[in-house]
Design an enzyme around this catalytic site. Sequence first.
Site, PDB file in Angstrom:
ATOM      1  N   ASP A 453     -20.967 -54.212 -63.590  1.00 16.86           N
ATOM      2  CA  ASP A 453     -21.155 -54.604 -62.194  1.00 16.86           C
ATOM      3  C   ASP A 453     -22.246 -53.775 -61.533  1.00 16.86           C
ATOM      4  O   ASP A 453     -23.018 -54.270 -60.722  1.00 16.86           O
ATOM      5  CB  ASP A 453     -19.848 -54.452 -61.421  1.00 16.86           C
ATOM      6  N   GLU A 459     -17.846 -46.495 -61.420  1.00 19.91           N
ATOM      7  CA  GLU A 459     -17.269 -47.766 -61.830  1.00 19.91           C
ATOM      8  C   GLU A 459     -17.950 -48.203 -63.117  1.00 19.91           C
ATOM      9  O   GLU A 459     -17.431 -47.979 -64.197  1.00 19.91           O
ATOM     10  CB  GLU A 459     -17.441 -48.798 -60.720  1.00 19.91           C
ATOM     11  N   ASP A 466     -18.284 -61.049 -62.704  1.00 18.33           N
ATOM     12  CA  ASP A 466     -19.714 -60.884 -62.473  1.00 18.33           C
ATOM     13  C   ASP A 466     -20.534 -61.611 -63.526  1.00 18.33           C
ATOM     14  O   ASP A 466     -21.468 -62.360 -63.207  1.00 18.33           O
ATOM     15  CB  ASP A 466     -20.079 -59.397 -62.474  1.00 18.33           C
ATOM     16  N   GLU A 737     -25.140 -55.291 -53.791  1.00 26.41           N
ATOM     17  CA  GLU A 737     -23.781 -55.827 -53.852  1.00 26.41           C
ATOM     18  C   GLU A 737     -23.444 -56.589 -52.578  1.00 26.41           C
ATOM     19  O   GLU A 737     -22.775 -57.621 -52.620  1.00 26.41           O
ATOM     20  CB  GLU A 737     -22.783 -54.692 -54.058  1.00 26.41           C
ATOM     21  N   HIS A 758     -26.458 -54.694 -58.134  1.00 26.00           N
ATOM     22  CA  HIS A 758     -25.415 -55.608 -58.582  1.00 26.00           C
ATOM     23  C   HIS A 758     -26.084 -56.949 -58.875  1.00 26.00           C
ATOM     24  O   HIS A 758     -26.710 -57.516 -57.993  1.00 26.00           O
ATOM     25  CB  HIS A 758     -24.384 -55.817 -57.463  1.00 26.00           C
TER      26      HIS A 758
END
Length: 879
Positions: A453, A459, A466, A737, A758
């Site tokens: 992501d 993360e 995604d 994102e 992202h």
Amino acid sequence: MSSVTISRVQCEHYQNPLGIEEREPRLSWKFQGDVSDWIQSAYELRIVRQPIGEEQKAEETYRIESSQSVLVQWPSSPLQSQESAHIQVRSYDQQNSPTAWSDIDIEAGLDPQDWNAVPVTCEKQDAARPRKPFRTRGVFEAPAKFSKARLYITALGLYEAELNGKRIGDEYLAPGWTSYHHHLVYRTFDVSETIKSGQENIIGAWVGEGWYAGRLAFRGGKRNNYGERPALIAQVVIDGKVVAATGPEWEWKYGAIVNSEIQNGEIFDSNLQDDWTDNRSEDDWQRAETLSTPQAQLQASQSPPVREVDRITPIEIITTPSGKTVIDFGQNFAGIVRILSEPPSSGELIIRHAEVLEHGELGVRPLRHAKATERIILGGKVAGYEPKFTSHGFRYIEITGWPDVKLTDVAGIVTHSAMERTGHFTCSHPLINKLHQNVVWSTIGNTISIPTDCPQRDERLGWTGDIQVFSPTFNYLFDSSGFLKSWLKDVYVDQLNLDGNVPVTVPDILDDFHNQRFAVWGDVTVLTPLDHYTAFGDIDILKEQYASGALWLEKGVVRASTGLWNPDQYQLSDWLAPKAPPDAPGDAPTDTMLVADAYLIHTTRTLSRIAAIIGKEEDAKMYAEQVTSMTEAFYAEYITPNGRALSDTQTALALLLQFDILPESPSRDYPAGWASRLSTLVEKDNWKVATGFAGTPIILHALAKADLLHHAYRMLQARDCPSWLSPVLLGATTIWERWDSMLADGTINPGEMTSFNHYALGSVASFLHSVVGGLSPVAPGWKEISIQPRPGGTITSASTSFQSPYGLVSCEWKIQGDKLEVDVQVPPNTTAKVVLPGVSEEIGSGKRHYSVSWEKDPRFPPKGTETAYGATPSENWEP
């Protein structure tokens, strides 16, 4: 001799077919040459095999009457372990005229019983803390004469190998991240030229904790997701004989890398360096400890290794308001920093990474718990240093401990799984070109071993939703065939562990989500394999992943009595819709269950189609009947008798239109009503994007499909946030994102979900490729091609190309007065349908030019509707 040539021969989806897993490997070849209507009528193969330790076999020759040139079946007997083969290919046209021969060398990897190596590791370290990287090595004598030498190597953790003081390979973060309980991938290296014949050789590797034992994920993360002790597994084989294999006679020692974590960065003591595989010094080396053989299957991977793919020279040195020194690379990317010059000879050098500046200072809050810091203890040689077992997402670095640092002292090393770039796009609109460039950079940054992501914060996980929405764009931009095929294997094995539920991230480490079952995310098991098949023509991906898709629909989906989703099941659905507040990214205006059920119908229809393709006719019929039943239930739940969707949003209408969710005998023209309502909504929203994860990838396609191309281009060219161009206008160099990850005043969005890299929202590039550019596949692997550019907005020219499995396909157009001038190229052994104003024709290979009459869409730009109490329609768009 034909004027068409074979430009490349490929084995399965490997870039380097050394140590392949398949014993009956399929072969493909691409063509080049500007020959009209060229079709292969037959192909010929010459195969000379060399079993390990045996005499070269006689040449085998095969002629097959077929037009197939993508993933053709292996004609010979299965390869043996370590067996090599030299293969020549040529094709014949319909007049039986052959191309020149083209060739490829392939070599089989190891059978499981041929592995002598066992995992070796260092002393036991505190499992609650980061594991200190260590080195391990073995010594072997090489024969005076030999033909070939191979290194087979992997690790529980990460490794970087050396042989006689030379680094082996150019990989980073090897062997990558897989579902280590099930799959452990190894690489094969040709070390024939590095081994000292008739002498003592030292083989060894650095070993780090990596994804295997290191801290992963958010909320503070968790360590030891797969094990507590990183270890190396390796063996050297010379002419079929194992001469070195990790085992109890190996030794280990710590070194200059004091600490190295994926998220936090590396600590390096430059005073502790030594030539450890070029010097047999016995100081402080200890006997290695061995571990039991892992239960995971050792296998070769078709995914390309993580490599350096670009090197970035910084553009500016900034002194921040607080007096810090910050270096700007001018581009947000994923990778590491390489030090090119010698810093001061004492003290510490500290390098912190971040994607943005916030009010002039390094903006580290979006990193959450990731420290993203390199700390170098000075005193020894530092020039040439780069961290081994970490990666960062960044544009800026803050440097402490190097007062007079210059732009020429450091370089940004861009790394990702080094897939071939296959798709390109450009047009007359500079900001849209920048948008497309940003999509490419986000794809590169989020393909480090797995499809992630984001590459920067705590993360960096393989979120299934995604890649599900992004895969059509991904498959055009890069040859993702081996990368995704390898990752999808892990999707299935991790899914089996959850009794059919699909993890939200693969490899699966988020235990807190195991009870959650999410549409859109779980649908990756069906939709992404079909996207793969469409792009690359590999029917095996459908066969191999079919059980995964069926398991998702049969056991993963929690159903109500209607067959639709149980409404008590929490859904992410249209995640991160712009109207969702920063602290509640799932609070979207579109009914979450409508999104889930629309996806369920679409996914079930898709699995029915897949079942038919692979010959499972009974399953195809069963799933088609389920679609009919669920569609009736969907209408009863969500569609009024007059055809209005109860969730009156861009996303809901886009899903209905794009997924063709219609009853078998519709009582009215539902799509016309939805198109009319969608037109009203986009005008009402001032052509701002109002969609989240489920709607954004399809909104422009849905508008184009509904003959609302003027609205699609108006939305594409919008400047108001949220829009695709609003981040570009704020200086974005990757896809964010959130549309407003950075606020207009230079403040980072306060939401927890704030990343500046992202790729999901970059799925808009599929519209640029297929609608603006005009290229899309009709038959799997681009055997049949659609060429239908649909100009609009103020774009006056565009060019797109794709290196298909058959060869280069391209479309370039420009508007000149009242004419649309179009140049197309179709690769040999394919056909295309060209649709232009006044033209609709089937063509074969070659280059062609079209000049057709052109009239500007009188509906553009749409003006919107002013009301007495409403806002004035926006005129803020980028012409």
